[in-house]
Design a protein around this motif. Structure first.
Motif, PDB file in Angstrom:
ATOM      1  N   UNK A 144      28.894  16.446 -13.859  1.00  0.00           N
ATOM      2  CA  UNK A 144      27.544  16.472 -15.189  1.00  0.00           C
ATOM      3  C   UNK A 144      26.655  14.644 -14.954  1.00  0.00           C
ATOM      4  N   UNK A 145      26.663  15.486 -13.651  1.00  0.00           N
ATOM      5  CA  UNK A 145      25.617  13.978 -13.101  1.00  0.00           C
ATOM      6  C   UNK A 145      24.193  14.422 -13.432  1.00  0.00           C
ATOM      7  N   UNK A 146      23.461  12.755 -14.537  1.00  0.00           N
ATOM      8  CA  UNK A 146      22.353  13.384 -15.019  1.00  0.00           C
ATOM      9  C   UNK A 146      21.268  13.183 -14.477  1.00  0.00           C
ATOM     10  N   UNK A 147      20.664  12.995 -14.363  1.00  0.00           N
ATOM     11  CA  UNK A 147      18.876  12.508 -13.408  1.00  0.00           C
ATOM     12  C   UNK A 147      18.195  11.363 -13.477  1.00  0.00           C
ATOM     13  N   UNK A 148      18.018  11.762 -11.693  1.00  0.00           N
ATOM     14  CA  UNK A 148      17.564   9.721 -11.933  1.00  0.00           C
ATOM     15  C   UNK A 148      16.153   9.938 -11.644  1.00  0.00           C
ATOM     16  N   UNK A 149      16.177   8.675 -11.595  1.00  0.00           N
ATOM     17  CA  UNK A 149      14.170   8.063 -11.565  1.00  0.00           C
ATOM     18  C   UNK A 149      13.795   7.654 -10.500  1.00  0.00           C
ATOM     19  N   UNK A 150      12.936   8.109  -9.419  1.00  0.00           N
ATOM     20  CA  UNK A 150      13.132   7.795  -8.480  1.00  0.00           C
ATOM     21  C   UNK A 150      11.803   9.566  -7.398  1.00  0.00           C
ATOM     22  N   UNK A 151      11.572   8.350  -6.267  1.00  0.00           N
ATOM     23  CA  UNK A 151      11.287   9.701  -5.544  1.00  0.00           C
ATOM     24  C   UNK A 151      11.098  10.601  -4.716  1.00  0.00           C
ATOM     25  N   UNK A 152      11.683  11.344  -4.847  1.00  0.00           N
ATOM     26  CA  UNK A 152      12.485  12.835  -4.080  1.00  0.00           C
ATOM     27  C   UNK A 152      12.036  12.260  -2.794  1.00  0.00           C
ATOM     28  N   UNK A 153      10.783  12.477  -1.782  1.00  0.00           N
ATOM     29  CA  UNK A 153      10.750  12.169  -1.001  1.00  0.00           C
ATOM     30  C   UNK A 153      11.292  11.067   0.319  1.00  0.00           C
ATOM     31  N   UNK A 154      11.595  10.163  -0.176  1.00  0.00           N
ATOM     32  CA  UNK A 154      11.300   8.303  -0.051  1.00  0.00           C
ATOM     33  C   UNK A 154      12.884   8.683  -0.121  1.00  0.00           C
ATOM     34  N   UNK A 155      13.880   9.310  -1.791  1.00  0.00           N
ATOM     35  CA  UNK A 155      15.295   9.321  -1.255  1.00  0.00           C
ATOM     36  C   UNK A 155      15.573  10.219  -0.655  1.00  0.00           C
ATOM     37  N   UNK A 156      15.023  11.447   0.128  1.00  0.00           N
ATOM     38  CA  UNK A 156      15.705  12.437   1.141  1.00  0.00           C
ATOM     39  C   UNK A 156      15.561  11.760   2.446  1.00  0.00           C
ATOM     40  N   UNK A 157      14.572  10.667   2.639  1.00  0.00           N
ATOM     41  CA  UNK A 157      14.205   9.993   3.534  1.00  0.00           C
ATOM     42  C   UNK A 157      15.432   8.855   3.995  1.00  0.00           C
TER      43      UNK A 157
ATOM     44  N   UNK B  61       0.783  -1.040  -0.102  1.00  0.00           N
ATOM     45  CA  UNK B  61      -0.270   0.559  -0.163  1.00  0.00           C
ATOM     46  C   UNK B  61       0.891   1.298  -0.114  1.00  0.00           C
ATOM     47  N   UNK B  62       2.073   1.486   0.040  1.00  0.00           N
ATOM     48  CA  UNK B  62       3.159   2.126   0.409  1.00  0.00           C
ATOM     49  C   UNK B  62       2.954   2.993  -1.417  1.00  0.00           C
ATOM     50  N   UNK B  63       2.630   4.008  -2.039  1.00  0.00           N
ATOM     51  CA  UNK B  63       3.100   5.480  -2.922  1.00  0.00           C
ATOM     52  C   UNK B  63       4.139   5.724  -3.222  1.00  0.00           C
ATOM     53  N   UNK B  64       4.228   5.860  -4.065  1.00  0.00           N
ATOM     54  CA  UNK B  64       5.644   6.058  -4.402  1.00  0.00           C
ATOM     55  C   UNK B  64       5.711   6.833  -5.519  1.00  0.00           C
ATOM     56  N   UNK B  65       6.236   8.184  -5.864  1.00  0.00           N
ATOM     57  CA  UNK B  65       5.161   9.162  -6.804  1.00  0.00           C
ATOM     58  C   UNK B  65       7.006   9.182  -7.579  1.00  0.00           C
ATOM     59  N   UNK B  66       7.297   8.257  -8.494  1.00  0.00           N
ATOM     60  CA  UNK B  66       8.494   8.519  -8.871  1.00  0.00           C
ATOM     61  C   UNK B  66       8.555   8.715 -10.181  1.00  0.00           C
ATOM     62  N   UNK B  67       9.634   9.945 -10.631  1.00  0.00           N
ATOM     63  CA  UNK B  67      10.385  11.145 -11.451  1.00  0.00           C
ATOM     64  C   UNK B  67      11.417  11.004 -11.542  1.00  0.00           C
ATOM     65  N   UNK B  68      11.882  11.492 -12.545  1.00  0.00           N
ATOM     66  CA  UNK B  68      13.172  12.264 -12.697  1.00  0.00           C
ATOM     67  C   UNK B  68      13.103  13.130 -11.927  1.00  0.00           C
ATOM     68  N   UNK B  69      14.560  13.699 -10.755  1.00  0.00           N
ATOM     69  CA  UNK B  69      15.112  13.826 -10.099  1.00  0.00           C
ATOM     70  C   UNK B  69      16.419  14.493  -9.988  1.00  0.00           C
ATOM     71  N   UNK B  70      16.894  15.546  -9.679  1.00  0.00           N
ATOM     72  CA  UNK B  70      18.562  15.423  -9.086  1.00  0.00           C
ATOM     73  C   UNK B  70      19.054  14.953  -7.687  1.00  0.00           C
ATOM     74  N   UNK B  71      20.038  14.647  -7.746  1.00  0.00           N
ATOM     75  CA  UNK B  71      20.612  14.031  -6.472  1.00  0.00           C
ATOM     76  C   UNK B  71      21.045  14.873  -5.722  1.00  0.00           C
ATOM     77  N   UNK B  72      21.315  15.993  -6.203  1.00  0.00           N
ATOM     78  CA  UNK B  72      21.932  17.324  -5.518  1.00  0.00           C
ATOM     79  C   UNK B  72      21.897  17.626  -5.137  1.00  0.00           C
ATOM     80  N   UNK B  73      19.944  18.109  -5.064  1.00  0.00           N
ATOM     81  CA  UNK B  73      19.141  18.749  -4.299  1.00  0.00           C
ATOM     82  C   UNK B  73      18.550  18.011  -3.630  1.00  0.00           C
ATOM     83  N   UNK B  74      18.199  16.980  -3.696  1.00  0.00           N
ATOM     84  CA  UNK B  74      17.670  16.031  -2.361  1.00  0.00           C
ATOM     85  C   UNK B  74      18.897  16.157  -1.780  1.00  0.00           C
TER      86      UNK B  74
END
Length: 915
Positions: free
Chosen positions: A771-784, A732-745
């Motif tokens: 030149x790090x590319x965007x990653x495909x992830x849920x930003x909030x969960x990466x920060x967690x 039941x865990x919902x993930x909002x996966x979309x392109x994001x910058x790892x450095x911002x997280x």
């Protein structure tokens, strides 16, 4: 001068000169006895008109010769007066010669020849003195001729001996029959007139004769005539083994009462080619001219030559047969080596046919093997002009020549195939190949006919012989053993290959069954594989329900009617459940237990699916063909059921565990929600009391309230973690996966954690690759995740330590040496699909207490906390790393740890790169 000359040409030349000088006749011919031709022959003279062949040669006992023998002295033929009666038969010859005076050259006991003189050129008649002189001259010439004849006889005898010697030595130079025959003819021509000459050989099997060598008019011809061995004078020679000489062939045949054959000429002389008890053929010379006869002396010479010729031909035949046997033995030895050097059936079959053709010089050959199921002969290997047209064709036992050989188990020679009623002439018509002779032998091993070896048309001969049959029979005996060995090896090899294929299939089945724990999927895979390995075109699989005493069908294919259940107390499936034994029915119309589901079913195979000794299910397989299943299909289905039983049990256990986990998660979720409400109230009222909203409190009371508040916070964290775990486990865990910058997280995470790091006087270093590319992830969960890992890093690092964050791009989801928190191998092989674009790795390294190897293996399990006192000093629930691992893997990444006690730890994770 005549008395001084000893050579015949010089005597003739001197005689001509004297007669010409004295009388100058308008024509002068010298006839001398020629032993080689057994006739009186005009000696060549370029100064005189050339006589026709009929006039240039007179029979040794012809009218002219007899007339000249009757009286001594010259014989004068007066013009315009009739010829003597004795010369009437030679009138034409005498007119052609044109002589008026004949002077015999009489020796002591025979006539050596004569002079034939025409008119004198001065028109003067021959006087009595002239006749006397010519008689004296003839006497002297006769004496000179006798001396020359003695010398010539000696030369002729020597020549004859040389001829016999050369013929007898022929085998020292060649074994080729035609070369030997050519030599015999050439040498015979040195002593006899062989303008018409032939050698005829007998065929004992056919009782015929044919020309082996034939010359007519001094030209060699190649007739293919054949005639019965008893025809003509040659037949009498073959029958009695005695020579025959005659001046008139047809008259001689009539006199002896035999049928003449061919066009043998007038004068004829034939001698047998004797080898042992009967002649192998005859040798003959003939002449169509009336004046030619053959003398006894010529017959004697000719017979001697024939004896030598027969001996040479027989020796050459023996030598050739010896060489042929040596060659055949060499081929047999080579075949033995070839057949034992391989066990490949196709190679063995082709080698047998090729070597059999080479062994007996055949034009074509075939090898037919017996199909034990249909009792037919199959053309397995065929060599020859029409090989491709015959391969694969079938013949029943008893049909045709090869069928007769297989049926009777006896070899067979057919040298007149076109007239044999057993020969399948449509074979020739279909292949445009002309079959003349056939040799076929059975291939027998262990008293069983396994095939037939057939050869067609022997090269250089028109028939196969008994010794060919014996040789091929011996060859076929060894060949049959080689074929049987190759077939056994092939069967063993095929069985092994089939077993390996089956093991590979079972391995693939296990792999597919083990990739899922969904019992419906497991049963569908089991049914699909069951139909595939047995060739069934319909089937079903079900699970036994003991409570209701039925088999619940979970999957089915190609049924017109599909019931939900099958009764256990009847039907073939019920019988399998009750007995625990498989059942095979190859004609369901004869089995009353069969319950029809597919109208076209003719055969059914049902096997139990067991767990330990208990039947938990049934696999039913059906076919529209009668006798579709055998022991191999039964074994394959049984082994499949054994493997499926384990997978079904695992799936059932998984379902039970899943239900238990779902119940537990549901319980945790309910309890967490129920706990969260009172804890919120407790935290709120505690905060109000601490702030003095209910009145002043003492320091001790404040201290007690802070303890209560800290434990409420701890309980709240635990409840939140439990809720997180519950949502993850229940999906039941919902993930909002979309392109994001790892450095911002990372920056957002450090805003909330940098104060704690600074408070501990720790050094923080962040290294992010350019030149790090965007990653495909849920930003909030990466920060967690980052928050959890960075918090652990500074918490378990002493004051003044170092925390480093490294971010880089990599191709792999995790390093090969990763040992903790890695993606399981089963997931990597089955459900995990690596990102083709690569990954971004984030590693948090500290200089803290480190983690013991035993603890590293348990880090990512729920509720685990190390027993190290330095770790126990820090508060925690033991759920953080487990939640972190689940969050990373749900986003397509991996997490791992590298640590050393006392040196610090590195926790790293990866997330896939976005497109």
């Amino acid at each position: 001068s005549l008395t001084e000359v000893a050579e015949l040409p010089l005597i003739v030349s001197a005689l001509r000169k004297q007669v010409t000088d004295l009388y100058r006749p308008d024509r002068l011919y010298v006839f001398l006895l020629d032993f080689r031709q057994n006739a009186f022959v005009a000696q060549p003279d370029l100064s005189m008109p050339r006589l026709p062949a009929a006039a240039a040669q007179c029979a040794i006992d012809g009218p002219l010769a007899r007339w000249l023998k009757t009286e001594a002295g010259p014989h004068y033929l007066q013009e315009n007066r009739p010829l003597p009666a004795t010369l009437a038969a030679d009138q034409s010859r005498l007119e052609t010669i044109g002589a008026i005076l004949y002077v015999p050259l009489a020796g002591r006991d025979r006539l050596n020849g004569w002079l034939a003189l025409g008119h004198r050129q001065n028109a003067q008649p021959y006087t009595a003195d002239d006749l006397d002189f010519l008689s004296a001259l003839a006497s002297q010439t006769a004496l000179a001729l006798e001396r020359a004849v003695v010398f010539d006889d000696l030369q002729r005898r020597v020549n004859e001996l040389n001829v016999l010697s050369r013929i007898s030595q022929a085998v020292n130079f060649t074994l080729d029959t035609d070369d030997i025959l050519e030599l015999i003819y050439t040498q015979t021509s040195r002593v006899l007139d062989t303008r018409n000459f032939y050698i005829a050989m007998a065929d004992d099997k056919r009782q015929t004769m044919h020309f082996a060598f034939y010359v007519e008019g001094n030209e060699r011809l190649y007739p293919d005539d054949q005639w019965p061995v008893d025809v003509g004078l040659s037949g009498l020679i073959m029958k009695h083994g005695q020579p025959i000489v005659t001046d008139d062939y047809l008259a001689e045949c009539e006199r002896r009462g035999v049928t003449p054959g061919g066009q043998p000429g007038k004068a004829w002389m034939g001698v047998p080619l004797n080898t042992s008890d009967q002649p192998m053929g005859i040798m003959a010379v003939a002449d169509f001219r009336d004046e030619v006869t053959y003398s006894a002396e010529q017959l004697q010479v000719f017979a001697a030559i024939a004896d030598q010729a027969a001996s040479v031909l027989y020796k050459a035949q023996l030598y050739r047969e010896t060489e042929e046997r040596a060659r055949q033995l060499a081929v047999l030895n080579e075949v033995g080596s070839s057949l034992t050097s391989t066990l490949d059936l196709r190679t063995v079959l082709e080698t047998i046919v090729a070597k059999a053709i080479e062994l007996l010089h055949a034009e074509a050959g075939s090898l037919l093997l017996v199909d034990d199921q249909t009792n037919e002969l199959i053309f397995e290997v065929t060599f020859g002009p029409a090989a491709e047209d015959l391969r694969g064709q079938r013949l029943p036992f008893g049909k045709g020549i090869v069928g007769a050989v297989a049926q009777t188990r006896q070899p067979m020679i057919v040298n007149e195939a076109q007239t044999d009623t057993r020969w399948l002439r449509d074979m020739d018509q279909a292949t445009a190949f002309i079959t003349r002779a056939i040799l076929a032998v059975p291939m027998i091993t262990k008293d069983r006919v396994i095939g037939v070896l057939e050869l067609i048309n022997k090269r250089g001969a028109d028939r196969f012989r008994e010794d060919d049959q014996q040789l091929l029979t011996a060859f076929a005996t060894n060949a049959a053993v080689a074929v049987e060995n190759a077939r056994l090896f092939t069967m063993t090899d095929q069985a092994l290959a089939a077993r390996l294929d089956e093991l590979s299939t079972l391995q693939e089945i296990d792999r597919q069954l083990n990739t899922t724990l969904d019992i419906h999927r497991v049963l569908e895979l089991t049914l699909d594989w069951g139909m595939r390995v047995t060739g069934a075109n319909a089937g079903s699989v079900g699970i036994v329900n003991r409570e209701e005493n039925v088999v619940e069908l979970m999957a089915a294919r190609n049924y017109a009617y599909q019931p939900a259940t099958l009764p256990v107390d009847k039907g073939l499936a019920g019988h399998v459940v009750r007995t625990g034994q498989p059942i095979l029915v190859n004609d369901v119309t004869q089995d009353s237990r069969y319950i029809a589901a597919a109208p076209s079913t003719q055969s059914q195979l049902s096997v139990p699916i067991k767990r330990e000794n208990n039947v938990i299910g049934v696999l039913n397989l059906e076919s529209s063909r009668p006798n579709a299943f055998g022991i191999l299909q039964l074994d394959s289905a049984a082994r499949l059921a054994d493997h499926a039983g384990t997978a079904i049990t695992n799936a059932q256990l998984y379902q039970e565990v899943k239900r238990a986990n779902d119940a537990k998660s549901e319980f945790v979720s309910i309890v967490s929600h129920e706990l969260k409400t009172p804890m919120t109230s407790m935290k709120g009222y505690t905060d109000l009391l601490v702030k003095g909203m209910a009145g002043p409190i003492s320091d001790m009371q404040a201290q007690f309230l802070n303890v209560v508040r800290a434990n409420v916070d701890r309980m709240s964290t635990l409840v939140n973690d439990l809720l997180e775990v519950s949502r993850i486990e229940t999906g039941r865990l919902k993930l909002d996966i979309k392109p994001m910058e790892m450095e911002i997280a990372i920056d957002e995470t450090l805003r909330t954690t940098r104060a704690q790091i600074d408070e501990r006087q720790q050094t923080l270093e962040v290294r992010v690759a350019e030149g790090l590319p965007l990653v495909l992830a849920d930003k909030a969960r990466v920060i967690q995740v980052l928050t959890n890992l960075i918090s652990n890093a500074y918490k378990y690092t002493p004051n003044g330590g170092r925390v480093t964050i490294d971010v880089s791009r990599q191709n792999d989801v995790q390093p090969p040496q990763a040992k903790k928190g890695e993606i399981p191998a089963s997931r990597l092989d089955a459900t995990f699909a690596p990102c083709p674009r690569g990954y971004v790795w984030c590693a948090i390294t500290d200089t803290g207490v480190g983690i013991a190897p035993d603890d590293q293996a348990k880090l990512f399990t729920k509720f685990f906390r190390s027993g190290d006192p330095a770790v126990r000093e820090q508060p925690g629930t033991g759920l953080g790393l487990s939640i972190t691992k689940s969050l990373i893997e749900l986003q397509g990444g991996a997490i791992w740890v590298i640590s050393e006690v006392g040196a610090g730890s590195t926790f790293a994770f990866s997330v896939p790169i976005a497109e």
